[in-house]
Every structure is written in structure tokens, then in C-alpha cells.
Write an enzyme that holds these catalytic residues in place. Sequence first.
Site, PDB file in Angstrom:
ATOM      1  N   HIS A   1       0.850  -1.190   0.000  1.00 55.55           N
ATOM      2  CA  HIS A   1       0.000   0.000   0.000  1.00 55.55           C
ATOM      3  C   HIS A   1       0.885   1.240   0.000  1.00 55.55           C
ATOM      4  O   HIS A   1       2.012   1.201   0.487  1.00 55.55           O
ATOM      5  CB  HIS A   1      -0.883   0.018   1.250  1.00 55.55           C
ATOM      6  CG  HIS A   1      -1.911  -1.062   1.259  1.00 55.55           C
ATOM      7  ND1 HIS A   1      -1.583  -2.390   1.440  1.00 55.55           N
ATOM      8  CD2 HIS A   1      -3.254  -1.019   1.098  1.00 55.55           C
ATOM      9  CE1 HIS A   1      -2.696  -3.108   1.378  1.00 55.55           C
ATOM     10  NE2 HIS A   1      -3.718  -2.310   1.176  1.00 55.55           N
TER      11      HIS A   1
ATOM     12  N   CYS B   1      -7.704   2.573   1.245  1.00 53.73           N
ATOM     13  CA  CYS B   1      -8.727   1.572   0.909  1.00 53.73           C
ATOM     14  C   CYS B   1      -8.023   0.284   0.487  1.00 53.73           C
ATOM     15  O   CYS B   1      -7.640   0.127  -0.668  1.00 53.73           O
ATOM     16  CB  CYS B   1      -9.621   2.096  -0.211  1.00 53.73           C
ATOM     17  SG  CYS B   1     -10.951   0.951  -0.630  1.00 53.73           S
ATOM     18  N   ASP B   2      -7.886  -0.639   1.443  1.00 53.48           N
ATOM     19  CA  ASP B   2      -7.134  -1.869   1.175  1.00 53.48           C
ATOM     20  C   ASP B   2      -7.581  -2.604  -0.088  1.00 53.48           C
ATOM     21  O   ASP B   2      -6.759  -3.021  -0.877  1.00 53.48           O
ATOM     22  CB  ASP B   2      -7.242  -2.827   2.372  1.00 53.48           C
ATOM     23  CG  ASP B   2      -6.467  -2.340   3.569  1.00 53.48           C
ATOM     24  OD1 ASP B   2      -5.391  -1.758   3.369  1.00 53.48           O
ATOM     25  OD2 ASP B   2      -6.936  -2.541   4.700  1.00 53.48           O
ATOM     26  N   PRO B   3      -8.869  -2.835  -0.227  1.00 58.19           N
ATOM     27  CA  PRO B   3      -9.253  -3.690  -1.360  1.00 58.19           C
ATOM     28  C   PRO B   3      -9.347  -2.959  -2.700  1.00 58.19           C
ATOM     29  O   PRO B   3      -9.804  -3.546  -3.673  1.00 58.19           O
ATOM     30  CB  PRO B   3     -10.623  -4.239  -0.930  1.00 58.19           C
ATOM     31  CG  PRO B   3     -11.177  -3.217  -0.007  1.00 58.19           C
ATOM     32  CD  PRO B   3     -10.019  -2.518   0.639  1.00 58.19           C
TER      33      PRO B   3
END
Lengths: 766, 766
Positions: free
Chosen positions: A405, A473-475
Site C-alpha cells: 500500500h 482503501c485496502d481492497p
Amino acid sequence: MLLKTSDQGKRLNLSSPTAMPKASTFLWNTKMMIHMNCRGFAVSQFMQPEPAKYAHAPNLEAKTFMQPEQPYFAHHAGRFCYIKDLNQNELFSIPHEPVKNPMEEFSFSAGQSDVYWLLKKNGLEIKMELSLTKNDVIELWTIKIKNNSTKERNLQLFPYFPAGYMSWMNQSGAYDDELEGIVCSSVSPYQKYQDYDKVKEYKDKTFLLAGTVPDAYEANQEAFEGEGGLNSPSAIQQGALKNGEARYETPACVMQYDLQLSAHEEREFEFVFGPAKDKTEIKRIKKEYLTESDGFSKAKKEYSDYIAEGKTCLSISTPNKKLDNFVNNWLPRQIYYHGETNRLSTDPQTRNYLQDNMGMGYIKPEVTRKAFITSISQQEFSGAMPDGILIEEGAELKYINQVPHTDHCVWLPVCLKAYLDETNDWELLHQKVAFADSDEKVSVAQHINKAMEWLLENRDERGLNFINQGDWCDPMNMVGYKGKGVSGWLSLATSYAIKVWLDICESFEIESPQGKFKAAIEGLNDSVNAYLWDGNWYARGITDDNVVFGIEKDPEGRIFLNPQAWSLLSNAADANKEKKIIKSVETELETPFGVEMLSPSFTKMREDVGRVTQKHPGSAENGSVYNHAASFYIYALYTKGYKENAYRLIDKMIPGDDLADLVQRGQLPVFIPNYYRGAYKQFPHTAGRSSQLFNTGTVHWIYRCLIDGLFGLSGEPEGLRVNPQLPDDWNEAQAVRNFRGADFHIDIIRSTAVSETTVCPPVAAL
Amino acid sequence: MLLKTSDQGKRLNLSSPTAMPKASTFLWNTKMMIHMNCRGFAVSQFMQPEPAKYAHAPNLEAKTFMQPEQPYFAHHAGRFCYIKDLNQNELFSIPHEPVKNPMEEFSFSAGQSDVYWLLKKNGLEIKMELSLTKNDVIELWTIKIKNNSTKERNLQLFPYFPAGYMSWMNQSGAYDDELEGIVCSSVSPYQKYQDYDKVKEYKDKTFLLAGTVPDAYEANQEAFEGEGGLNSPSAIQQGALKNGEARYETPACVMQYDLQLSAHEEREFEFVFGPAKDKTEIKRIKKEYLTESDGFSKAKKEYSDYIAEGKTCLSISTPNKKLDNFVNNWLPRQIYYHGETNRLSTDPQTRNYLQDNMGMGYIKPEVTRKAFITSISQQEFSGAMPDGILIEEGAELKYINQVPHTDHCVWLPVCLKAYLDETNDWELLHQKVAFADSDEKVSVAQHINKAMEWLLENRDERGLNFINQGDWCDPMNMVGYKGKGVSGWLSLATSYAIKVWLDICESFEIESPQGKFKAAIEGLNDSVNAYLWDGNWYARGITDDNVVFGIEKDPEGRIFLNPQAWSLLSNAADANKEKKIIKSVETELETPFGVEMLSPSFTKMREDVGRVTQKHPGSAENGSVYNHAASFYIYALYTKGYKENAYRLIDKMIPGDDLADLVQRGQLPVFIPNYYRGAYKQFPHTAGRSSQLFNTGTVHWIYRCLIDGLFGLSGEPEGLRVNPQLPDDWNEAQAVRNFRGADFHIDIIRSTAVSETTVCPPVAAL
């Protein structure tokens, strides 16, 4: 009334096990956490050093992070007690499951350091209570049963603490006469000898110790249930437990007490439930908590004192009693939990770790200080921050922390600001710290300079920040995995982070490439305005294939909250844009339960955006009221003076406006969940439902919103700045602000006598 | 009677759901397997390409291999149907769970290609039937209900097929009008974009299609259950399903049929349950099996024909009807299952793959031939065989296959022998095959020479084989992980493997380093005798620290079965030792349920032996009646002519001597399980209990025992050798042996007219 507070709001009481069946609260110490549901279901975890369970599901459960909206089922782990009323030949169970016979009175009472149920049925008054200890991974349970009638009562009590499917390698259960308790033993499954040294240290036993020797017991789940099943176990039907054991069978901790209660007689039973490595440890626990006089109650007191240490630096009294109660009793508790446990992780995500410690700065700033140093010492010399911070020896990056990330650097100045405001700890900035990949020690300030430089370097030719496999936003993992896609939010966050950093540098006379950074802020804002302004709001980003997304013409995901919030923070939005943004968020994203993270929720995979679009519409990052994002927005609103909107959204974040609201959310106002179900327009039936997850960075930001925004009582190097932003319909409010060792008692009064905010000395001093 | 056979033994019928609650059978095709329990619980898996489920537990289940003695619980996956008798206001369920009301008559009937229940209650006769199809991953279900009374009956039928907790990313369920069925949709959880290409191909939908449009339905598990729970679902209590859907909630497939059955009227309902990738696939399935006339019954017929292809090469008729029935109907079926599915694995353990194909050689030798080539093509040029054979593109070594084992080469000649005996396929030996790490092609025979050389090279200075992290016994992982420990069993197995290989070489005139190999056999046997003979039996091995174990003075694990069995096979044991061994096994290891793998079972970790000692005593490798090991021993007994002992142990392997035996094992004689619980002397209460796992190499060896031993009808290059070893109390037996295209009808008669085995032509030919 479904919900009642007591003990000046320090307790919250729920009077039905069915109206909000997933309503729950949680207790913790630094080594364990228990999420206790009003019906008796429980999820508990402890660290060894990775999270582990001592009460399992009846089948092999996947090891994973805590799941939102975790469904319960009859055999789910829980803490129960069957009661057989022999006079009336009736079987019921407390607190509610597994028999689920209605009580005459039911109260699930969530306290600061305990949980209890008060129950009435057939002239019996029953209290079932849970507390933890400060330092051990054990649960202290008390069951009090009182005969309120004038007749003698014959009862059987069967505490039933299922242990679940512990291991396919080895599991068993048996009563131990010396310990006066049931010990369920297992060997954690593994296959590689390299794991043996770890496994052999595990607390692989689960025990239930009794303060009172039981009349009988059963350690075998199947033998206990028989054909009767959990709602009417055969062993109970047959009148007595058979003192059985489990041998490579699912174990359980079941005890039997035969009671004769004369009129108005009361009996009390104490139990200790938890994991242990070996019998020696269980013996020590028995001695400490059950054998020694007052050991049990002393431990409860000590635990209660520990929880009380997590005390607030702000108490309030306002026209909104729901808010007062939550802010005075529950919000600091939830922040303290995060700061103390780091979400029971050995590798907290960097952004979580920094924000959780931002909140802890209001409670135990010395913990925050240490966390900043720990984080910064794991920075790479390049300036990059890792995806997770390793806080245990031997820990490694797991789950989402294996996905790269790009936002972690942002959180350094942003979170540091709150800490410095509170503590004025300028020395931290000068402390010298090395890097993960270099022994060269430079000051914390220089580390942050490097972090800002890293953010600036990782931009494309348009000056926008690459997103790689995700930002906050991880996904959102397929926007930029090919190396080209950029994040609108991250570009704005970089701009804001540098702005905050320059403010800090100015306040504390820190050297930075000021000119370059100032230009970068402008450059970032300009680029975002040039490439991402969509007419009424900012787009979310641009994909690897150069497609701008999060725009009006997108059928799904056409507006995202985060770029709007951070465009206010970064000053990218001019007054005109600002107005449009506020309006767009209100019409496109706001619901009765808060503000959605994106809308409309994606109903199918969008391959150039990624996994977020595959989550169920309205859940988690796919368009729920994701409170963390909402809290950024509220904070941004306060920075721009939108006090009405900001206050309204804080209010919407706390359950309990009315019965319908409570039932729809299904959650008690003892914590803020990571999300409420969104997709309000698409799936109104489920909108508002709580995730029931109390791990969330939201709470720290809401605290900042209260301190910096609503009550305007934030610190500066010189002292406390008073600048409240009360909503228009409040004419007054009181606050006690503990700040740098002093208590400030503040009455805020709306008065026609003054035309602007005016700070007066206390009345007594006038 | 608890158990009855019908259809000439091709069906087995169990008349109680409670006497053997885990009794079960299984169905399969090449893509799926369903393990169907007599109470309605089911474990089904299919390949995509790794094993996957379409009906889950109600919580996130760990992905793991199939577990022995898998416990069931109320919410376990299963296939159920509630029936509400409106005339009598009674709710019950078929086949048994979840309501568990007793039937007047209950029969769980396991067939070759189907499973059904025949139930009677309140004048109703109900048949619930499951079949698979040959090529699809679906279940075909039929529910027939007949009013046997003279009164009109008002009933409600609620087929309830739980889908469980499908995914934390996305799960939902809804009725689809076009499909006339419930579709539960999910996205398999993943976090790395690299996995997306795999995940997007998954069959992530689970559907229940109905041949008859239901009157109502429910797709939401929680809405269906309500407070009533599974034993009395609220939705049923309320009189009708509410046509609900699941939105990020646990889905379920529940339908409602309102029936008026006049006197003697019968109704039949057909359902299709399974996984699918998308709606297009479900449409195709609906069309093929439900819309097209006779689609359903044609598919059942086709599946039955497919299973019938797995026909035996030996039918027997003996004084032991239990044996006849098992051997004629169930044993070849279980062998066929292994050969067709490779245990639903993409990386079967090398030894399992070779042995499973050894069995398949009696059914479809062309499959075996291909498997040998596949295996050998994955051999390293060094001669080493890998820990697993990859049989799907993209497969990788998982679980135990990541732990290095040293025995895999042994199985090449040992398994090949059975295949060559059966087929005389000498050409295979000359086929040229490359290596995993070299393009050089050499003959299969040369590959095996290399494998034997590798075994000989991997020995210590005493001439004993290194064990590394395990041999045949996977969890014996700490005897030699430091590089010094040796395996007594493996040394004997190497000796036997080379002996078998030299026999093959001689028969088929294959070149081998004959002198070296002969000397090696002697050397191995001598070393084992020198270092491992303990006075009454052979030790199991010598640890890294030079400690001989599996010896009389060991308090636990003092005798292991495998070295004894293979010392007979390898001729290491002379006549004197042989006698002592046979006696020791009988006194130390034999139980009413068969022969234990070791004794006494370990009750605590022995760190120089390893993980096997941590398994629960009496389970799996830690001293159960591990049938695979028992079958080696039985085979060895036949090679030495111990026909009484051998026969007795075969007989003990098949459940059903009497009611007590059946109930104790808890398993139907439709398969041999991988183990029966051992530790007979330590834990008699659980001894004999079946693991319920039907994946086991045992069956192939038992078949060899029958062919080569009991009936003595094994092949040789020149033809069939007749050399039966009937137990003394059999005076006659008949066998039909299909061999190289011919059926041999053989009557074996014990007669005083001859003094040795004499083969006569058929009576008609005399």
C-alpha cells in the site's frame, strides 16, 4: 424500555435478548479480549504471541482476522448455564441461549469492566457476571441465584462452557480432582518440525475451575448433548451428568450443582475459565483466584482500576444526552482498548498503529511516544514506511500486510500533530532513530522529511500519487497494480500531510525543504483539480489504463467520500467547489445512519478498480457507512466550519436515537462499529445494520473532532485554544478538559451579549 | 435387525439413526465426492482444481485435509427436509436431523450408486434419495411421500439445504424465478490480486433447483430459524416461509410445498443441488436434468452404469458371508473410488498415488499404466521421487507434501509388481520417460534402477536408511531431522523393494546391477538384524542421538508393527525370529478390532520421535488399528503361509460380526476406514471406533491379500498361479477370477483325496 443506562451512564442495560440478538459489549486486558454477546455467545482471543482461542467452534475454524457481522449459531462458542427447576419440571438457560426460553425479566448489562445479566423467572432472581483480570488470560464468572419466593425450591444448575473442536491432532477433556475443575487438553495442529518449538509453548489447555466442588460433571460434548441436542441435552433429561471424559472427542466443560433453596435463600458460585499451558499454571490460577480468600474479588477490583486508568481528557454535558453518555463513558474506553491491545495483532497495519496511537495520545501519551519511535525505526532509508509495524519479536507481516500500500507515510505527520498539540513534546522531533535497513540515526523530524519526500517521489508525470495495490482503501487493489494508476485521495492526503508537517516545522522550528514542500502542496492540489474535478465532486483516481473513476457518469461507485473530505483538508477545493462537495455528499452519500463511503455500491466486479467492488454491496469498503471515512469527513467539516453538518454526522454515528434506530443497527451504544451497512438506496432493508466490529480508527478521529472541532479545546505550543463550534440549537454546553496536567472547567454559553467567541475567566474570579 | 443387506448385497440398510449416529456411505464421480451420513449430515467436495465446498459450516471453516472422526453438530452442512403434519400438528424432519423425532420405521440404505432413506411415520411412507451424475458436480435428490392411510392428509414439506457461511467478502441468497430455484452467491475470500484470475473461475454459487415450483421459499438462514432454532424453525412455526433473501447474511436453500394427499396418494419431488460458476451454468443444468423429459432418471442410470464399470476381477463365495458381501460389492468400489479421484487431491502423496493405482490395476489397468508414467516423469535425475505427484496443471505441494519423506522410491517396484502380475505389460518397462530435472529419456526400468540406487545411497555407515523428516509414517518427523536418524522399517522396505525389483528384472529380462542389488539386500537385512533386533521383535529405528526405539524397555511405543511386517517380506527374519515376531504381534498388538500400529500408545511428546507421539493415544498413527499398516502385515503373513492369522485379521477389518461390534465401530461395512481407534489396553471405551475416513491405501493391499494370498489366484508372466490359503475351518470356497480377459470359475475344495494343492479341470471337462 429496551435500553437503560445506570451508574451515571457507566453501565448500559438491554432488556431483551431478541430485539437486538447480536447486541454485545467487550472486555479486554493487554493480553486478551472477549466480545460478549447478549445471548451468551462469546468470541475471545488471546496472544501467544499470535491471536489464539481457548473456546472454539465445533468444527475446525479458519484462522483469520475478526469478521464483520459474524453470524452465530447454536453451537457457537459461548458461556451458558442450564437451570432445571425440579419443582416445575422446567428447563431454561441463562443468559438466553441455548434453550432460549423467555425470562420474565431480562437485562444484559454492559459495564466498564464487567458484563452481567439480571434475570427473573419463576420466582428466581439470577445474576450471571463476567469480569477479567488485569494480567491473566482468564475469565472470572459469578452466578448468583436467589429464591424470591416463599417456597423451598429444588434446582439443578449446569454451567456449560463449550470448548469446541480444539485440534485434529489431539483433544481430550477430563475432570481433575486436585484442581476441582475440568481441563480440556489439546495439541495445536502443525506438520513441520520447525513449528514445534513454537507450538510447545502454546496454552493448549482450556479449563473451567469451580469455587464450589460440583456434584457431577461431563467433559464430553457429545455425551452431554445426546439426542436431546443443545436445546434439551440428554444428560440433563436423564437427571444427572455421568462424570464422563472426552478422548479424542470434542470436549466441553459442564458441571452440575444440586440446590435446595429455602425461601429467600441466595447462593453464589464462582468460576474461572481460560487457557493454560500446563497444570502448574492452572494450579497457580486456582490458588490466586479461588483458594486465597478474596482472591476473586480483589482481582475484579484490580481489573476495574486498570480500566479506569483509561480516563478521558474531556467530560461533557450538553443538550444531547446520548452524546454525553457515549463521550464520557464509552468513547475513551474504546480508544484505550485500541491503544492497549493494538487490535490483538503482532503486526498492526502501519496506518492503524499510528492512528490508534494518535487516540492513545489523549490517554497515555507516553505509549504514543513509544509507538512513534517504534514505527519510525521500521522506516526504510528510502523514506517508505512498511505495511505493518512489527511489535513482537518473531512477528511477520500477515494477511493484508503482504499487499503493498502507498499511503502509510501520510499518517506520520497527521497523527503526530494530535500528539504534539496535546503534549507539546518537541523533544520527540529531535530524537535520533535508525532505519529498518540502515544503522544511520537521524532525528524523527528528518525521518518525516524523508517520508514526505517518498510520497512526492512516488507520483506520476501528472504529479498524482501512484496507488499500486491500495491506499487507505485496502481492497482497491487493481487500480494501479500495473504501476500506472493513481489515487486522487492519496494525492490530496499527501498535500494535507505535507501541510500539517510544515505547520509542525514552523511551530517547533524544524528544518525542512520548506520551499519544495510548499510548491508540492500547490502542485498536488493543482493536479487534482486539473485531472480529477468532475463538476460536482472529485474523482477517486485514474486507473492503469488512464480511466478516471468515481465520477458522475459511472453507473456504480460514482462518488467516493474520501477525496471530498481530504480536498477540504488539503485546501484543494476552492469555495465554489467546497459548496458543491458539501451538497453532493449530502444528496449522494448521506443516510439516516451516517455518510456512505461510496455510492452506488458496486454490484459486480469492476476489474480496473478491484476487490472492493466484489465485496457485498453496502458492506465494508463497498459503500457501507464506513465510520473511519465518515470521521475524516466530519473532521474536515470542522476545519472548514461546517458545524451543523459535522455535528449531525457525529450524532448519526452513535446508535440509539429511538427504538427503531437501535433495532435496525442491532448494536448497543457502547462502541462505534467499523461500519453500518450502507447501500441505503439499493438495499434499504439491511441499511444501518452494525458490523459489530469494534476495531476501528474512527474513534480516534471522533475524539479529535470533539477536541479540535465541536468543543474547540485543542492544544497549541503555547497552551489551550478555545474555539467551540456548537450546533445552532445548543444554547449551552459544559466541558471539563484535562490538559497538560490542569483541569479546565468550561461553560460554553450562547449569548447575544457577545458577537464573537469570547473567553471569560470563571464566574468566581469575576 | 440393525443392519440388513438387499439386492444381493449391493445395498446395505441401517435401521436406526441413533445406534451408529456417524454411520455413513459415500458417492463420487471424477469431479466430486459426497460423504453422506445416516442422519442427513453431509461432507461434499469438488475440484476447481483444488478441493472446494458448496455447502459450508455456519462459520468460516479452515481449509484442511479430511479429518478423522469429524464431529457433527446441529448446524453442520447436511440435506434435510422438515415435514409438518397439519392434521396432527406435528413437526418432524427427514432423514433424522435436525428435529430428531423418532420414526416408526427408519432405514438408511447405502447402494452402489445411490443412497436412500425409507421412513414411516403417522401413516406416511417417505423415501428420500440421493444420486450423483457421471460428469457434473451436482446432487440429484428425490423425495417421495405417500399417504398410506385412508384419510386425506394435509402436509407441508420444507426441503432445507443449508449453504453455510460462504464468504466474508460477499455472500447472498435469493430465489430466481427463471431458474425456479434458490441461488446462493458468494466471492471466495482472497486478498492478493494475483489470486483474482483463479478466484474468478471458481464455482462460487450454490443452488437448489426444484422440479416442482415451490409454494414459498426462504434464502436467509437466520430468518428461517428465528428464535425457534433448527429444531423448530420460527418460519415453520409461523405457518409459511416469507420468500426472503440473504444480503451479506448466511444464505440457505429452503422451499415450501403445501400438500393435500388423498388416501394412498403419492407425490414425488425432484431437486438438483450443487455449485456453479454463473447463471448460464445453472440454466444448462436445469435444462439437462429437470426440463428435458427423463433427464433426471437418465442421469441416474448413466451414473449407475459408470459406477458399475468399477467391477471386480474376483467374486467369491465362502463360508464367511460378511466377507463375501464386502469383497463382492464394496471393496472394488472403494478401490475404484481411489483410482478415479486420487482422493480429490491435485498433489497426491507419491506413496498414496502409487498404491491407489496399484489397486486400480485390478479394475482399469490402463489408468495405472498412465499413473506410473506420470509418477516416473516427476522423478529427479538423482533417482529421488518427489513427496507428491502433481496431477493438475498449476498444482503445488501442500500440507504434508512440504515435509521431506524418504520412502517414496520404495513403492515403485512394490506397486509395479501387482500391475505386471495382472497385465504382463512388459512393454511398460521399456518405455522411455524423462525426468523432472532432465530431458534425458531413459526406460521405466532404468528409472527404477535409479530409484533403488537412491535408496541405497541414502543410508548411514551402518547401512541403514536415513529417515529425515519421515518415512511411511508421516508424523515420525523428529527421529532423523538432524540428518543422522535411521528407519528400521525403511531399511527393510528397501531390502524388500529391491528383492521385488530383482524378481521383476528376472521375469522380464531387465538389466540391473544385479550383483550389487543382491548384496545390498543381504547387507540391509544383516544391518537390521545387527542393530535393530531387540530379542522378541525389531526396533522401529535409531534416533539422531543414536537411541534405538520401539524396543521392549520403552515405556511407550515399545513395539511398532511395520518393521515386523516388512522383516517377513524382506526375509530379514529367520525362522526363529519369525516365530517370535508372530507371537509378539499377537500378544502386544492384536485387539478385537485388528492389529495396532504401535503399543503402548504415546501419552506425551517424545521429542526424539516426533509429532506421532503428540497425536491422541489410540488415534491415527499413534497406536490406532491403522488398517494400512495392518494390511502390510496381513500380506506378509500370507507370503509366509500364516493363513490363520492372516484370515483372522482380514475378518477383523470388516465391521459387523455382531451388534456390539457394529455399534462400537459405529461404521457400516461399506468401506474400510483408515483406522479403528486403538490403545485397546489404555482406553478400552473408545477402542474400535472408526475414523469414518474412507481414503486409505488399505483397500489395495487387502485386495492383493485376497488375490495373492487367501484365494491364491495371482498372475505370472505365463498365466494364473493357483495357490489358495484358505483358513482351516473352511472346507470349500468358490471364486470367479477375471484374468487377462478370461473368467476362471474356481471351486476350492478341501479333500482328503489329495495331500497337496491340486488343480483340476472343470467337472464337466473330466
